[in-house]
Design a protein around this motif. Structure first.
Motif, mmCIF file in Angstrom:
data_model
loop_
_atom_site.group_PDB
_atom_site.id
_atom_site.type_symbol
_atom_site.label_atom_id
_atom_site.label_comp_id
_atom_site.label_asym_id
_atom_site.label_seq_id
_atom_site.Cartn_x
_atom_site.Cartn_y
_atom_site.Cartn_z
ATOM 1 N N UNK A 85 -17.696 12.593 8.402
ATOM 2 C CA UNK A 85 -16.649 11.745 8.968
ATOM 3 C C UNK A 85 -16.307 10.537 8.105
ATOM 4 N N UNK A 86 -17.272 9.785 7.549
ATOM 5 C CA UNK A 86 -16.892 8.629 6.711
ATOM 6 C C UNK A 86 -15.974 9.018 5.551
ATOM 7 N N UNK A 87 -16.276 10.119 4.868
ATOM 8 C CA UNK A 87 -15.442 10.567 3.751
ATOM 9 C C UNK A 87 -14.034 10.911 4.223
ATOM 10 N N UNK A 88 -13.940 11.584 5.375
ATOM 11 C CA UNK A 88 -12.631 11.965 5.923
ATOM 12 C C UNK A 88 -11.814 10.721 6.265
ATOM 13 N N UNK A 89 -12.445 9.762 6.923
ATOM 14 C CA UNK A 89 -11.737 8.548 7.333
ATOM 15 C C UNK A 89 -11.336 7.703 6.122
ATOM 16 N N UNK A 90 -12.191 7.629 5.134
ATOM 17 C CA UNK A 90 -11.835 6.897 3.914
ATOM 18 C C UNK A 90 -10.672 7.575 3.203
ATOM 19 N N UNK A 91 -10.631 8.898 3.255
ATOM 20 C CA UNK A 91 -9.532 9.654 2.667
ATOM 21 C C UNK A 91 -8.220 9.331 3.381
ATOM 22 N N UNK A 92 -8.273 9.245 4.714
ATOM 23 C CA UNK A 92 -7.067 8.887 5.484
ATOM 24 C C UNK A 92 -6.609 7.486 5.103
ATOM 25 N N UNK A 93 -7.543 6.561 5.028
ATOM 26 C CA UNK A 93 -7.213 5.189 4.659
ATOM 27 C C UNK A 93 -6.552 5.137 3.283
ATOM 28 N N UNK A 94 -7.114 5.853 2.323
ATOM 29 C CA UNK A 94 -6.559 5.867 0.960
ATOM 30 C C UNK A 94 -5.166 6.486 0.956
ATOM 31 N N UNK A 95 -5.009 7.603 1.662
ATOM 32 C CA UNK A 95 -3.714 8.289 1.678
ATOM 33 C C UNK A 95 -2.618 7.395 2.261
ATOM 34 N N UNK A 96 -2.916 6.756 3.379
ATOM 35 C CA UNK A 96 -1.923 5.877 4.009
ATOM 36 C C UNK A 96 -1.553 4.719 3.097
ATOM 37 N N UNK A 97 -2.514 4.202 2.381
ATOM 38 C CA UNK A 97 -2.249 3.065 1.491
ATOM 39 C C UNK A 97 -1.516 3.446 0.221
ATOM 40 N N UNK A 98 -1.454 4.741 -0.081
ATOM 41 C CA UNK A 98 -0.807 5.166 -1.319
ATOM 42 C C UNK A 98 0.493 5.926 -1.097
ATOM 43 N N UNK A 99 0.892 6.147 0.162
ATOM 44 C CA UNK A 99 2.176 6.795 0.430
ATOM 45 C C UNK A 99 3.299 5.815 0.070
ATOM 46 N N UNK A 100 4.230 6.212 -0.760
ATOM 47 C CA UNK A 100 5.326 5.288 -1.126
ATOM 48 C C UNK A 100 6.211 4.977 0.066
ATOM 49 N N UNK A 101 6.727 3.762 0.094
ATOM 50 C CA UNK A 101 7.581 3.332 1.201
ATOM 51 C C UNK A 101 9.001 3.849 1.052
#
Length: 445
Positions: A429-445
Motif C-alpha cells: 500500500x505505501x508504494x501504491x499511495x506514493x505512486x498516486x501522489x507522484x502521478x497527481x503532482x506530475x499531471x500537466x495542467x
C-alpha cells in the motif's frame, strides 16, 4: 425542421471532433453565446447542443467554469472500464478486504455444518424473510449496534444492495422522491433509476448533511424517504453526532418520511452514537451486510423493518429471490453466533486504522480526508486537474480509482477521487499511495 436539422449537424460535428481526438479531454469549449455566434444559431439552440453532448457523455458543464470535453477512455463514472492498458498494480476502485487466515475458518465451518443433524434442511427452501432461528441470531447480534428488535422485524437478504432494492420495491412507486446526500452510495443511484425514482440532493454542511436544507426540502416537496449513512459515510467518511441524528429523525417524523439507514460500514466505528433506528423505529429501515466485515463473496445481509412494513418486505422478497440461500445463511449465522464475525470486525477496524495512517502519510500534501478507521478515503484534486483525466492517467500506470461522479446526486460532481484501501496487501500500500501522489503532482495542467 430546418432548425432541428441544424442543431443535429452541430452535435454531430462536435461529437466527431471529440471521438477523433481533435478535441482532447479537458478542452474547454466555447460559451453558449460564442457557439451560437459561430454557427449562426440561437443561444437556446447552442444550449440544446451542449445538453445533447452531455447526455451522451461527451462533455460536462461546470458552474462558473464552462463546458469541457470529457475523457473517453471510460475510467470514470458509475460503469467505469476495468480493463487496464498495462499490467494492473492495484484496484482502489472497490473494497474487497483480504481473506487472510479465513480459508481455514471456512473449511472448519463447512465441516461443522456438514456434521450437523439438520443438514437436510439446507436442501429445502426457507421462508422468504428467513427462518425464525436465523433471524433471532441476527437480532441478538444487532443488540451491540444499539438496535433492540424482535426477530420477526428482521428480514434476511443477499447483501445490503439487495436490501435497498427490497425496501424500495416495498415502499415506493415510480415518480416518488428520495432525498440523499449530494455524494452517496452508487448502489442507491442504480436502484433508484431502476425503480424510476427521483433523487433530491441534500447539500453538505461541514461534517454531515445540511439539515436546514433537508427540512426545507421536506417542507416543499413530497419526499417519500431519506436515504442516509450516518456512521462512516460512503464516500466522505463522516459519522454524525447524536444531536444531528436526533434532529434528522425529527425531520422525518414531522414530514412523515421513511428513513433508509445504511449501516454497511457502521462496524468500523464502534464508538458511534445510537443508530437512527433508535430515534425513529416506526419509520426506519436499517440495513447492512457482512461483505466488508467478513467476505464480499458471502452475499448475506439483513434489514430491520418497522412492524407495519414487514409484510410488504416479505412480499418483495418472495417476488424476487425468495430470500437467501440456505447454505450461505447457515454459514453466516454460524459465524455470527460463534463470535467469528465479532473477531473479524475488530481485525478490520485495526487494519483500516493502519491503512489510514499510511494514506495520510503518503498523501499529506494533498487534501485527503477519511474517517480514522474507514476502508476508504476522499481525495479532492488540485484546481487544475479533472477527475476523469486523472483516473485515466492512473489507469495507464496500472491503478484503478473511482471518480466523484460515481457518487453524485447532482449534475455537477466535484473533481475528486475515492480511494478504496482495503484490497491491496498492506506491504504494497505505501508504494501504491506514493505512486498516486507522484502521478497527481506530475499531471500537466
Amino acid at each position: 425542421m430546418a432548425g432541428a436539422a441544424r442543431y443535429k449537424q452541430i452535435v454531430d460535428q462536435i461529437a466527431a471532433a471529440i471521438r477523433a481526438g481533435d478535441l482532447a479531454a479537458g478542452t474547454q469549449l466555447p460559451t453558449h453565446r460564442e457557439l451560437a455566434r459561430t454557427h449562426r444559431v440561437a443561444v437556446a439552440t447552442a444550449t440544446r447542443v451542449y445538453a445533447e453532448l452531455a447526455a451522451i457523455g461527451l462533455v460536462g458543464g461546470e458552474p462558473g467554469r464552462g463546458t469541457f470535453v470529457l475523457d473517453q477512455h471510460g475510467y470514470h463514472g458509475i460503469d467505469a472500464e476495468r480493463t487496464l492498458p498495462v499490467t494492473r498494480i492495484a484496484d482502489l476502485s472497490f473494497n474487497q478486504p483480504l481473506a487472510v487466515d479465513q480459508t481455514a475458518q471456512l473449511r472448519n465451518a463447512l465441516r461443522e455444518i456438514a456434521g450437523s443433524g439438520t443438514l437436510d434442511s439446507l436442501l429445502y427452501q426457507h421462508p422468504p424473510a428467513g427462518r425464525s432461528h436465523d433471524r433471532a441470531i441476527v437480532a441478538n447480534y444487532l443488540l451491540d449496534r444499539g438496535i433492540d428488535v424482535a426477530p420477526d422485524q428482521v428480514v434476511l437478504t443477499h447483501g445490503a444492495q439487495h436490501g435497498i432494492d427490497t425496501v424500495l420495491t416495498a415502499t415506493t412507486r415510480p415518480g416518488n422522491i428520495i432525498a440523499a446526500d449530494t455524494l452517496t452510495y452508487p448502489g442507491l443511484l442504480l436502484a433508484a433509476n431502476a425503480h424510476r425514482l427521483e433523487i433530491a440532493p441534500i447539500p453538505q454542511a461541514g461534517v454531515g448533511p445540511d439539515l436546514d436544507a433537508l427540512e426545507h426540502l421536506c417542507r416543499t416537496r413530497p419526499i417519500r424517504a431519506i436515504y442516509t449513512m450516518p456512521t462512516v459515510h460512503n464516500p466522505l467518511g463522516w459519522t454524525l453526532n447524536a444531536d444531528t441524528r436526533h434532529r434528522l429523525a425529527d425531520i422525518a417524523t414531522t414530514h412523515d418520511c421513511l428513513i433508509i439507514e445504511d449501516g454497511t460500514y457502521a462496524f468500523l466505528d464502534n464508538t458511534a452514537p445510537l443508530p437512527l433506528q433508535h430515534y425513529a423505529p416506526d419509520r426506519t429501515f436499517y440495513l447492512a451486510s457482512l461483505s466488508k466485515s467478513l467476505a464480499t463473496g458471502l452475499r448475506f445481509g439483513f434489514t430491520v423493518a418497522p412492524t407495519t412494513h414487514r409484510r410488504a418486505l416479505e412480499t418483495s422478497l418472495r417476488a424476487s429471490t425468495w430470500g437467501t440461500t440456505p447454505l450461505i445463511t447457515a454459514l453466516a449465522t454460524t459465524w455470527i453466533a460463534d463470535g467469528t464475525l465479532t473477531h473479524w470486525e475488530k481485525a478490520r477496524r485495526a487494519d483500516a486504522r493502519h491503512r489510514q495512517h499510511l494514506a495520510h502519510t503518503a498523501l499529506h500534501t494533498l487534501h485527503y480526508t477519511a474517517h480514522p478507521t474507514s476502508q476508504f478515503g476522499w481525495l479532492p484534486l488540485p484546481p487544475h486537474l479533472r477527475a476523469d483525466t486523472t483516473a485515466t492517467h492512473l489507469a495507464h500506470t496500472g491503478i484503478l480509482v473511482t471518480t466523484a461522479d460515481t457518487f453524485t446526486t447532482t449534475t455537477h460532481p466535484p473533481h475528486a477521487l475515492r480511494l478504496a484501501l482495503a484490497s491491496p496487501p498492506l506491504t504494497q500500500l505505501p508504494t501504491i499511495l506514493n505512486h498516486i501522489h507522484h502521478t497527481i503532482n506530475t499531471i500537466p495542467g
